[in-house]
Write a protein that holds these residues in place. Structure first.
Motif, mmCIF file in Angstrom:
data_model
loop_
_atom_site.group_PDB
_atom_site.id
_atom_site.type_symbol
_atom_site.label_atom_id
_atom_site.label_comp_id
_atom_site.label_asym_id
_atom_site.label_seq_id
_atom_site.Cartn_x
_atom_site.Cartn_y
_atom_site.Cartn_z
ATOM 1 N N ARG A 1 0.829 -1.200 0.000
ATOM 2 C CA ARG A 1 0.000 0.000 0.000
ATOM 3 C C ARG A 1 0.864 1.251 0.000
ATOM 4 O O ARG A 1 1.582 1.523 0.946
ATOM 5 N N SER A 2 0.789 2.007 -1.091
ATOM 6 C CA SER A 2 1.537 3.249 -1.174
ATOM 7 C C SER A 2 1.037 4.066 -2.349
ATOM 8 O O SER A 2 0.833 3.530 -3.436
ATOM 9 N N VAL A 3 0.832 5.350 -2.131
ATOM 10 C CA VAL A 3 0.397 6.213 -3.232
ATOM 11 C C VAL A 3 1.515 6.391 -4.257
ATOM 12 O O VAL A 3 1.267 6.820 -5.374
ATOM 13 N N HIS A 4 2.740 6.044 -3.872
ATOM 14 C CA HIS A 4 3.866 6.223 -4.782
ATOM 15 C C HIS A 4 4.214 4.947 -5.545
ATOM 16 O O HIS A 4 5.123 4.951 -6.381
ATOM 17 N N GLY A 5 3.524 3.851 -5.252
ATOM 18 C CA GLY A 5 3.722 2.631 -6.017
ATOM 19 C C GLY A 5 4.787 1.702 -5.480
ATOM 20 O O GLY A 5 5.076 0.676 -6.102
ATOM 21 N N TYR A 6 5.379 2.024 -4.327
ATOM 22 C CA TYR A 6 6.454 1.216 -3.764
ATOM 23 C C TYR A 6 6.248 1.066 -2.262
ATOM 24 O O TYR A 6 5.552 1.876 -1.645
ATOM 25 N N PRO A 7 6.843 0.035 -1.641
ATOM 26 C CA PRO A 7 6.674 -0.148 -0.191
ATOM 27 C C PRO A 7 7.093 1.094 0.586
ATOM 28 O O PRO A 7 8.050 1.785 0.232
ATOM 29 N N GLN A 8 6.384 1.344 1.689
ATOM 30 C CA GLN A 8 6.604 2.576 2.450
ATOM 31 C C GLN A 8 7.868 2.554 3.283
ATOM 32 O O GLN A 8 8.382 3.621 3.653
ATOM 33 N N ALA A 9 8.367 1.386 3.636
ATOM 34 C CA ALA A 9 9.590 1.283 4.437
ATOM 35 C C ALA A 9 10.420 0.138 3.884
ATOM 36 O O ALA A 9 9.927 -0.983 3.748
ATOM 37 N N ASN A 10 11.687 0.405 3.582
ATOM 38 C CA ASN A 10 12.532 -0.566 2.907
ATOM 39 C C ASN A 10 13.906 -0.609 3.563
ATOM 40 O O ASN A 10 14.527 0.433 3.774
ATOM 41 N N MET A 11 14.374 -1.816 3.873
ATOM 42 C CA MET A 11 15.681 -2.003 4.480
ATOM 43 C C MET A 11 16.662 -2.459 3.409
ATOM 44 O O MET A 11 16.311 -3.210 2.497
ATOM 45 N N PHE A 12 17.913 -2.009 3.528
ATOM 46 C CA PHE A 12 18.925 -2.343 2.523
ATOM 47 C C PHE A 12 20.302 -2.176 3.138
ATOM 48 O O PHE A 12 20.463 -1.617 4.231
ATOM 49 N N ASP A 13 21.301 -2.658 2.413
ATOM 50 C CA ASP A 13 22.697 -2.514 2.803
ATOM 51 C C ASP A 13 23.303 -1.390 1.976
ATOM 52 O O ASP A 13 23.330 -1.473 0.742
ATOM 53 N N GLN A 14 23.787 -0.331 2.623
ATOM 54 C CA GLN A 14 24.228 0.845 1.872
ATOM 55 C C GLN A 14 25.363 0.552 0.890
ATOM 56 O O GLN A 14 25.303 1.032 -0.259
ATOM 57 N N PRO A 15 26.404 -0.206 1.251
ATOM 58 C CA PRO A 15 27.430 -0.485 0.241
ATOM 59 C C PRO A 15 26.867 -1.179 -1.006
ATOM 60 O O PRO A 15 27.305 -0.891 -2.129
ATOM 61 N N GLU A 16 25.887 -2.061 -0.819
ATOM 62 C CA GLU A 16 25.284 -2.736 -1.964
ATOM 63 C C GLU A 16 24.501 -1.745 -2.820
ATOM 64 O O GLU A 16 24.544 -1.792 -4.056
ATOM 65 N N LEU A 17 23.783 -0.824 -2.156
ATOM 66 C CA LEU A 17 23.056 0.202 -2.910
ATOM 67 C C LEU A 17 24.016 1.113 -3.657
ATOM 68 O O LEU A 17 23.794 1.458 -4.823
ATOM 69 N N GLU A 18 25.107 1.520 -3.001
ATOM 70 C CA GLU A 18 26.064 2.409 -3.670
ATOM 71 C C GLU A 18 26.700 1.725 -4.875
ATOM 72 O O GLU A 18 26.925 2.365 -5.918
ATOM 73 N N ALA A 19 26.997 0.437 -4.765
ATOM 74 C CA ALA A 19 27.553 -0.293 -5.902
ATOM 75 C C ALA A 19 26.546 -0.317 -7.052
ATOM 76 O O ALA A 19 26.921 -0.173 -8.228
ATOM 77 N N LEU A 20 25.266 -0.485 -6.726
ATOM 78 C CA LEU A 20 24.220 -0.469 -7.744
ATOM 79 C C LEU A 20 24.116 0.903 -8.404
ATOM 80 O O LEU A 20 24.007 1.017 -9.632
ATOM 81 N N LEU A 21 24.164 1.966 -7.601
ATOM 82 C CA LEU A 21 24.089 3.325 -8.148
ATOM 83 C C LEU A 21 25.258 3.607 -9.088
ATOM 84 O O LEU A 21 25.088 4.199 -10.158
ATOM 85 N N ARG A 22 26.450 3.171 -8.697
ATOM 86 C CA ARG A 22 27.625 3.426 -9.535
ATOM 87 C C ARG A 22 27.572 2.616 -10.833
ATOM 88 O O ARG A 22 27.940 3.120 -11.899
ATOM 89 N N ALA A 23 27.144 1.365 -10.737
ATOM 90 C CA ALA A 23 27.024 0.553 -11.955
ATOM 91 C C ALA A 23 26.006 1.161 -12.912
ATOM 92 O O ALA A 23 26.205 1.169 -14.133
ATOM 93 N N ASN A 24 24.931 1.703 -12.352
ATOM 94 C CA ASN A 24 23.916 2.346 -13.192
ATOM 95 C C ASN A 24 24.456 3.614 -13.835
ATOM 96 O O ASN A 24 24.143 3.922 -14.998
ATOM 97 N N LEU A 25 25.280 4.367 -13.117
ATOM 98 C CA LEU A 25 25.861 5.591 -13.673
ATOM 99 C C LEU A 25 26.719 5.281 -14.899
ATOM 100 O O LEU A 25 26.801 6.082 -15.833
ATOM 101 N N GLU A 26 27.355 4.122 -14.909
ATOM 102 C CA GLU A 26 28.223 3.754 -16.025
ATOM 103 C C GLU A 26 27.447 3.572 -17.328
ATOM 104 O O GLU A 26 28.035 3.557 -18.408
ATOM 105 N N ARG A 27 26.130 3.451 -17.248
ATOM 106 C CA ARG A 27 25.321 3.334 -18.459
ATOM 107 C C ARG A 27 25.224 4.663 -19.203
ATOM 108 O O ARG A 27 24.767 4.695 -20.343
ATOM 109 N N HIS A 28 25.638 5.742 -18.554
ATOM 110 C CA HIS A 28 25.506 7.075 -19.141
ATOM 111 C C HIS A 28 26.887 7.580 -19.551
ATOM 112 O O HIS A 28 27.685 7.973 -18.704
#
Length: 545
Positions: free
Chosen positions: A98-125
């Motif tokens: 349930r979320s007006v934004h289309g995604y879960p309202q609270a999400n847990m993650f590992d920051q180094p894993e997220l940062e690695a994902l963000l950097r890999a995505n940046l390489e597409r540009h």
């Protein structure tokens, strides 16, 4: 000695944490070349932030990595408050779907894993580059550019680069903040906390939400980050340091309420660290074309899990404005709205975090007695219960890009929803990255033609649809939505809103497409946004091809 060579790039970003890489990705989507400089060779390996809400998830989706983030994150079920004997005082459940934004309202993650994902995505540009081992040593502003000097930490060579804009995303000890003459202002909060990360394949048999220990003697928090990752945070007492808890044997008295059924040999201690949680906000966020974002501009206590998210909100607010000004489709005056909008919002979130922290752990014995009396009854009151689990953040203050009304229930300054439409697509995917008019009826032919000249997308909200219900709750029939999905203005009178829009936005200049260049939409290589009229300046001409 050879003088350092100098080249020019539209945007230099100092700091490659989540805020800096998010800003770089958004700018790259808009076709703006940028260079990210970071003093470290790669992602900092230690976990820090572990939570983001549905509004931030929406930004993650805008970057193009919603599916990848879903695979590495874990929706959490809500919040459980317990006393110092670990008896449940109250439990507030969240529906992950349930979320007006289309995604879960609270999400847990590992920051180094997220940062690695963000950097890999940046390489597409290809128009964005990240350079590690680059330590910024000097910033000089003047004329039409900002000169950045940095040293390659591998070979010691000194480099210079000129930029039209400089974004300081370089953390709490920001050199960019110092260079613009800004200083952190303390909001009278400082606490030392122990942060513990443990891995285990064992089942801890705990409720799969965040546990908050409401104990002034030793406040604490427990949360499950992933399938086999757990985080505890405990307030340190006077005289204690992280060195006092450097092994599982020493930690066991603190974590035993959650791990009593698990042999100590099935737990792996990943990290024990001491953090000083602070509440601070910079007194100025900009000088000329130099801006500060994220921890360089503000520090938020962790009680509502909004520290990292605040930086991503900064990036989402500023990137499209810089892109529009750089491409000549927005007037330079729009850059004044960044601090005007983000600073009050951030201050509100910091104060909310302080209030929540005090409500959970403050007040000594009297506070404990009040919590035992009040909290079990709080969940029985729907309005208050919904407030606890609601992830919406405050509306932005009035600015040149937000026309707020004094009357209640108005939409301006808030985020529009992101529902699934009839064809299954989310609204964000349909609208792209430009301005949009959401209305219960099509504008008159002349008005629609004027909107088309300004490259404003028109989305009709059908009766009974989520968008139609949203407009009705906001006492409006139409809303102008900005590229960051904030409502600029909403009206009952569609013709009046169209008139306001055409007065504020100028017709977009026709520009020839170039390979790798996109306008502010960030979706198609065509000009789809509009030029904000600056009544105090001459019209801004589009750049020459």
């Amino acid at each position: 000695m050879t003088a350092p060579s100098t080249r020019r790039v539209p945007v230099v970003i100092v700091g490659a944490g989540p805020t800096g890489v998010t800003a770089a990705t958004l700018l790259a989507q808009y076709g703006v070349d940028c260079l990210v400089l970071d003093r470290w060779p790669g992602v900092y390996a230690q976990p820090r932030a572990v939570h983001l809400d549905d509004e931030i998830y929406r930004i993650i989706a805008r970057l193009g990595i919603a599916d990848e983030f879903a695979a590495m994150s874990r929706p959490t079920l809500g919040l459980r408050l317990v006393d110092n004997r670990f008896r449940t005082l109250a439990e507030f459940n969240r529906d992950p779907g349930r979320s007006v934004h289309g995604y879960p309202q609270a999400n847990m993650f590992d920051q180094p894993e997220l940062e690695a994902l963000l950097r890999a995505n940046l390489e597409r540009h290809p128009n964005a580059r990240l350079r590690g081992n680059a330590e910024v040593t000097g910033i000089v502003t003047g004329g039409t550019c900002v000169r950045v000097t940095f040293t390659d930490r591998c070979d010691g060579r000194v480099h210079q680069i000129d930029a039209d804009y400089l974004l300081g995303c370089d953390g709490a000890n920001s050199i960019v903040r110092t260079q613009i003459g800004s200083a952190m202002r303390d909001l009278n909060f400082q606490q030392r906390w122990l942060v513990v990360d443990i891995a285990s394949d064992a089942d801890l048999r705990q409720w799969d939400g965040v546990h908050q220990v409401c104990d002034p003697g030793r406040a604490g928090t427990y949360m499950r980050i992933g399938p086999a990752r757990y985080r505890w945070e405990f307030q340190l007492l006077a005289g204690e340091t992280a060195n006092d808890f450097g092994s599982l044997d020493r930690l066991r008295p603190l974590i035993e309420p959650w791990t009593s059924t698990v042999p100590i040999g099935e737990l792996t201690l990943l990290r024990v660290a001491e953090y000083t949680f602070r509440a601070q906000i910079a007194d100025r966020w900009r000088r000329g074309n130099v801006f500060i974002l994220g921890d360089a501009a503000h520090l938020t206590p962790p009680f509502i899990g909004q520290g990292m998210g605040a930086g991503l909100r900064d990036a989402a607010n500023l990137a499209w404005k810089i892109a529009g000004v750089h491409q000549g489709t927005l007037a330079p005056s729009v850059l004044e709205t960044y601090e005007r909008e983000r600073k009050p919002h951030t201050r509100s979130m910091i104060r909310l975090a302080l209030s929540v922290g005090w409500a959970m752990t403050g007040g000594g014995r009297l506070g404990n007695a009040a919590r035992r009396a009040v909290l079990p009854r709080l969940r029985l009151i729907p309005v208050l219960r919904d407030k606890v689990v609601d992830s919406r953040t405050p509306a932005l203050h009035r600015s040149g890009l937000v026309r707020r009304s004094l009357r209640p229930h108005r939409l301006a300054g808030t985020l529009c929803p992101n529902p699934a439409l009839r064809d299954g697509q989310r609204l964000d995917d349909v609208l792209g990255g430009g301005f949009a008019l959401i209305s219960t009826a099509r504008p008159a032919a002349a008005d629609e033609a004027a909107l088309r000249q300004r490259q404003v997308t028109v989305q009709v909200a059908e009766a009974g649809s989520p968008l139609g219900a949203w407009l009705e709750r906001g006492r409006a029939t139409a809303a102008l939505v900005r590229p960051d999905r904030t409502v600029a203005h909403a009206e009952r009178d569609l013709a009046a809103l169209c008139a306001w829009t055409t007065a504020v936005l100028r017709p977009a200049a026709v520009q020839a497409d170039a390979p790798g260049r996109a306008t502010i939409t960030g979706v198609r290589t065509e000009c789809r946004t509009a030029l904000l009229t600056d009544p105090n300046s001459a019209p801004v001409r589009p750049p020459r091809p």
